[in-house]
Design a protein around this motif. Structure first.
Motif, short mmCIF file in Angstrom:
data_model
loop_
_atom_site.label_atom_id
_atom_site.label_comp_id
_atom_site.label_asym_id
_atom_site.label_seq_id
_atom_site.Cartn_x
_atom_site.Cartn_y
_atom_site.Cartn_z
N VAL A 133 1.50 -12.60 -19.86
CA VAL A 133 2.12 -12.56 -18.54
C VAL A 133 3.55 -12.06 -18.71
N VAL A 134 3.95 -11.08 -17.90
CA VAL A 134 5.30 -10.51 -18.00
C VAL A 134 5.96 -10.60 -16.63
N ALA A 135 7.13 -11.24 -16.57
CA ALA A 135 7.91 -11.34 -15.34
C ALA A 135 8.97 -10.23 -15.36
N VAL A 136 8.99 -9.42 -14.32
CA VAL A 136 9.84 -8.22 -14.27
C VAL A 136 11.16 -8.54 -13.61
N HIS A 137 12.25 -8.09 -14.25
CA HIS A 137 13.60 -8.33 -13.75
C HIS A 137 13.90 -7.41 -12.57
N PRO A 138 14.75 -7.84 -11.62
CA PRO A 138 15.09 -6.97 -10.48
C PRO A 138 15.73 -5.65 -10.88
N LEU A 139 16.38 -5.59 -12.05
CA LEU A 139 17.02 -4.35 -12.50
C LEU A 139 16.11 -3.55 -13.43
N ALA A 140 14.81 -3.68 -13.25
CA ALA A 140 13.86 -2.97 -14.10
C ALA A 140 13.97 -1.47 -13.91
N ASP A 141 13.51 -0.75 -14.93
CA ASP A 141 13.53 0.72 -14.90
C ASP A 141 12.38 1.22 -14.03
N ALA A 142 12.49 0.98 -12.74
CA ALA A 142 11.43 1.35 -11.80
C ALA A 142 12.06 1.71 -10.46
N GLN A 143 11.59 2.77 -9.86
CA GLN A 143 12.08 3.21 -8.55
C GLN A 143 10.89 3.42 -7.62
N PRO A 144 10.42 2.35 -6.97
CA PRO A 144 9.28 2.48 -6.07
C PRO A 144 9.55 3.48 -4.95
N ALA A 145 8.54 4.27 -4.63
CA ALA A 145 8.66 5.28 -3.56
C ALA A 145 7.73 4.89 -2.41
N TYR A 146 8.27 4.84 -1.21
CA TYR A 146 7.51 4.43 -0.03
C TYR A 146 6.89 5.67 0.61
N ALA A 147 5.57 5.64 0.82
CA ALA A 147 4.86 6.77 1.45
C ALA A 147 3.95 6.24 2.55
N TYR A 148 4.20 6.65 3.77
CA TYR A 148 3.41 6.16 4.91
C TYR A 148 1.95 6.57 4.80
N ALA A 149 1.68 7.73 4.23
CA ALA A 149 0.29 8.19 4.09
C ALA A 149 -0.51 7.24 3.21
N ARG A 150 0.11 6.71 2.16
CA ARG A 150 -0.60 5.76 1.31
C ARG A 150 -0.87 4.46 2.05
N LEU A 151 0.05 4.06 2.94
CA LEU A 151 -0.18 2.85 3.73
C LEU A 151 -1.43 3.00 4.59
N ARG A 152 -1.61 4.18 5.19
CA ARG A 152 -2.78 4.41 6.06
C ARG A 152 -4.07 4.51 5.25
N LEU A 172 0.84 -1.19 0.00
CA LEU A 172 0.00 0.00 0.00
C LEU A 172 0.88 1.25 0.00
N ALA A 173 1.92 1.22 0.80
CA ALA A 173 2.84 2.36 0.86
C ALA A 173 3.59 2.55 -0.45
N LEU A 174 3.71 1.48 -1.23
CA LEU A 174 4.40 1.56 -2.51
C LEU A 174 3.48 1.96 -3.66
N GLY A 175 2.19 2.18 -3.36
CA GLY A 175 1.31 2.71 -4.39
C GLY A 175 0.09 1.90 -4.72
N ALA A 176 -0.09 0.73 -4.11
CA ALA A 176 -1.31 -0.05 -4.35
C ALA A 176 -2.46 0.56 -3.56
#
Length: 262
Positions: A160-179, A66-70
């Motif tokens: 179906v697409v399996a994403v590599h660990p070095l994907a062009d993605a930088q997840p951002a953690y937000a506590y407000a989204r977790l709540r 949730l904090a990562l955007g779900a």
């Protein structure tokens, strides 16, 4: 999927991992990258994004997604001995695109889940994705290759697409989204036990697995060239034949290099 059809539904399958030192439950970094790519696609195409996990709804690592955007995490309640792939495949059958990480972290991390889900659905599978876009009913994927190489492939949707660990993605953690988000359990209509569950044995890791590696017989100069170029090192790529014939090729290689003695 029709070439002119719009990308409408994206599913991101997430698992839980453990910190390699403390063992504390945490989100899977591989699946976090898949979630970030899914969020970008959903925003770009105005698609619905569903984040789905098969397991225990009370797992303390799930709220981190949730904090990562779900916006929410749907949990298909499954026991450890249930076949999670079947439950997930049934749930995502109506989705246009299914994203997963390459493998779980600290759980049943065999890396087979994307393959099993794709096989059960009859969808195309693209692995090691570092970037994804969808145009004219086709997924355009940039794949990770060793030594810094990349290549572009396409697959017709649904896929179906399996994403590599070095994907062009930088997840951002937000506590407000977790709540603001929620984790909610969903009943599985027909739970199926995994036929291989009886052979599993769980326990602490006593030592790291030993990777098979053939003895290096080349000169130092040749090894340095091999680290910077992409010429063949004598291996065989087997694309034809039955599964038994392919297994025999692998066994012959292992015996040739004395990696097995049977």
């Amino acid at each position: 999927m029709n070439a002119n059809a719009k990308l409408q539904r994206i599913a991101v399958l997430v698992s839980t991992g453990r910190h390699p030192v403390s063992g504390t439950p945490r989100y899977s970094r591989n699946d976090a990258a898949a979630l970030e790519l899914g969020r970008k696609l959903a925003q770009r195409h105005g698609a619905q994004l569903d984040v789905i996990h098969a397991g225990d709804p009370a797992d303390p690592a799930l709220p981190e997604y949730l904090a990562l955007g779900a916006a929410q995490v749907e949990v298909l309640t499954c026991a450890a001995s249930d076949d999670a792939a079947k439950a997930l495949a049934t749930r995502v059958r109506e989705h246009d695109l299914v994203l997963t990480g390459t493998r779980a972290e600290g759980a049943h991390d065999s890396g087979m889940l994307p393959y099993r889900v794709a096989a059960l659905l009859g969808y195309a599978l693209v692995g090691a994705a570092v970037d994804i876009d969808v145009k004219e009913g086709r997924a355009q994927v940039r794949q990770f290759l060793p030594k810094g190489l990349r290549r572009r492939v396409e697959a017709a949707l649904p896929a179906v697409v399996a994403v590599h660990p070095l994907a062009d993605a930088q997840p951002a953690y937000a506590y407000a989204r977790l709540r603001a988000g929620s984790v909610w359990p969903a009943k599985v209509a027909a739970r199926a036990a995994d036929p291989e569950a009886a052979a599993w044995r769980s326990g602490p890791v006593e030592r790291k697995p030993v990777k098979f590696a053939a003895a290096e017989r080349r000169s130092g100069h040749a090894r340095m060239l091999g680290a910077t170029t992409t010429e063949s090192r004598g291996g065989n790529v087997v694309n034809t034949g039955t599964s038994v014939e392919k297994a025999q090729v692998i066994l012959a290689y292992l015996r040739e290099h004395q990696l097995i003695d049977y």
